[in-house]
Design an enzyme around this catalytic site. Structure first.
Site, mmCIF file in Angstrom:
data_model
loop_
_atom_site.group_PDB
_atom_site.id
_atom_site.type_symbol
_atom_site.label_atom_id
_atom_site.label_comp_id
_atom_site.label_asym_id
_atom_site.label_seq_id
_atom_site.Cartn_x
_atom_site.Cartn_y
_atom_site.Cartn_z
ATOM 1 C CB SER A 127 -0.777 -0.201 0.659
ATOM 2 O OG SER A 127 -2.074 1.275 1.734
ATOM 3 C CE1 TYR A 152 -4.640 -2.170 4.632
ATOM 4 C CE2 TYR A 152 -3.733 0.618 4.369
ATOM 5 C CZ TYR A 152 -3.966 -0.826 3.674
ATOM 6 O OH TYR A 152 -4.183 -1.444 2.273
#
Length: 335
Positions: A127, A152
């Site tokens: 990501s 995350y």
């Protein structure tokens, strides 16, 4: 080829599976259809795939090691694309354990299954969030990413480190893809474009964080999938130019690579909303709010490494991409 796609009912996974089937690959989809967002949308994406004779599906979680091992044993995939994960930056502040279960324990199960099944190449989702507190723009894969600002992001950095370990120890070729703000038809309801469209059509105000002044490298789904396929087809080897005295985070003496996949054209959020208003034919009522914890002010992908190695060249403008999304949204929800 036989390709196992985890997260096959997800936004990117469903589109990728569709493209792979179109070109003649066999696809085994694996997804737990969890309720992080409306499962009916995931099921609708899946329904579009299940009619294809070369598509098979198993509903299970990455954390379920036995189920994952059965899928690998039954299908014997040549290549694997791991897109299944607990997504969302803000949700990681509320439910951090979900990220460790899926993104760390689950990813370990994927690595082990690939190792023991002799998989030729594992491509996995990282990501743009891994860039965290970095201020240098554009973000390049050669930059340090040691300062994540959400769990995350930390879980995705952990995936890159875990993948490198397996590439080094077991010569498992791995490629990590740092996705930058993906949008388009069949997108995720928790993402800004979906939320904004729903609220504008309902006549409700939209929450605009950082007063709309942050920039995002919005990347259309078709451009993302094109990048995934180009990397899937290119099995990495050891980087002959890797220098352990000046190590690059993006490559290795092992068969390991990390790439950015973005549009390389950052857009201010207020401009993004303006284009959406034009496509909807309605003005939005903006509720301007400060930057949220865990969010980063700006993202901008340097995609030179991916362009150099695969010929990747994103081509979809936000004007085209948002118009296509709005057309799909109106048709899907009948509004």
């Amino acid at each position: 080829m036989r390709i196992l796609v985890t997260g096959a009912a997800g936004f990117i996974g469903a589109k990728l599976s569709e493209r792979l089937l179109e070109r003649g690959d066999e696809v085994f989809g694996y997804d737990n259809l969890n309720p992080y967002y409306e499962p009916s949308l995931k099921q609708a994406r899946l329904t579009r795939l299940t009619s294809h004779p070369n598509f098979r599906f198993a509903q299970a979680s990455l954390e379920d090691r036995d189920a994952l091992d059965r899928a690998f044993a039954q299908f014997a995939p040549q290549r694997v694309v791991n897109l299944a994960a607990q997504a969302g930056v803000r949700y990681s502040l509320e439910n951090p354990r979900a990220y460790i279960d899926s993104n760390v324990v689950g990813f370990l199960n994927v690595l082990e299954a690939c190792r023991h099944s002799g998989v030729e190449h594992l491509v996995y989702a990282s990501s743009s969030s891994v860039y965290g507190a970095n201020k240098k723009l554009p973000f390049a894969v050669e930059d340090s990413v040691d300062h994540p600002v959400s769990l995350y992001a930390a879980s995705k950095k952990a995936n890159e480190l875990m993948a490198h370990t397996y590439s080094h120890l077991f010569q498992l070729p791995t490629t990590g893809l740092r996705f930058f703000t993906v949008y388009g038809p069949w997108g995720r309801p928790d993402m800004a474009l979906f939320l904004f469209t729903r609220k504008i059509l309902a006549g409700e105000p939209i929450d605009v964080f950082n007063h709309g002044r942050h920039n995002r490298d919005f990347t259309y789904i078709d451009d993302i999938v094109e990048g995934v396929i180009r990397t899937l087809d290119r099995v990495p080897g050891a980087d002959p130019d890797f220098d352990p005295m000046i190590p690059s985070p993006a490559s290795s003496s092992a068969p390991y690579r990390v790439y950015n996949i973005g549009n390389h054209q950052p857009v201010e959020l207020l401009r993004y909303i303006e284009v959406l208003e034009q496509c909807l034919g309605r003005k939005a009522e903006l509720r301007l709010l400060p930057l949220q914890p865990g969010d980063v002010p700006d993202t901008h992908a340097d995609v030179e490494a991916l362009r150099r190695d695969t010929g990747y060249s994103p081509s979809t403008t936000i004007e085209v991409g948002i118009e296509r999304f709005v057309g799909w949204y109106r048709d899907y929800y009948g509004v």
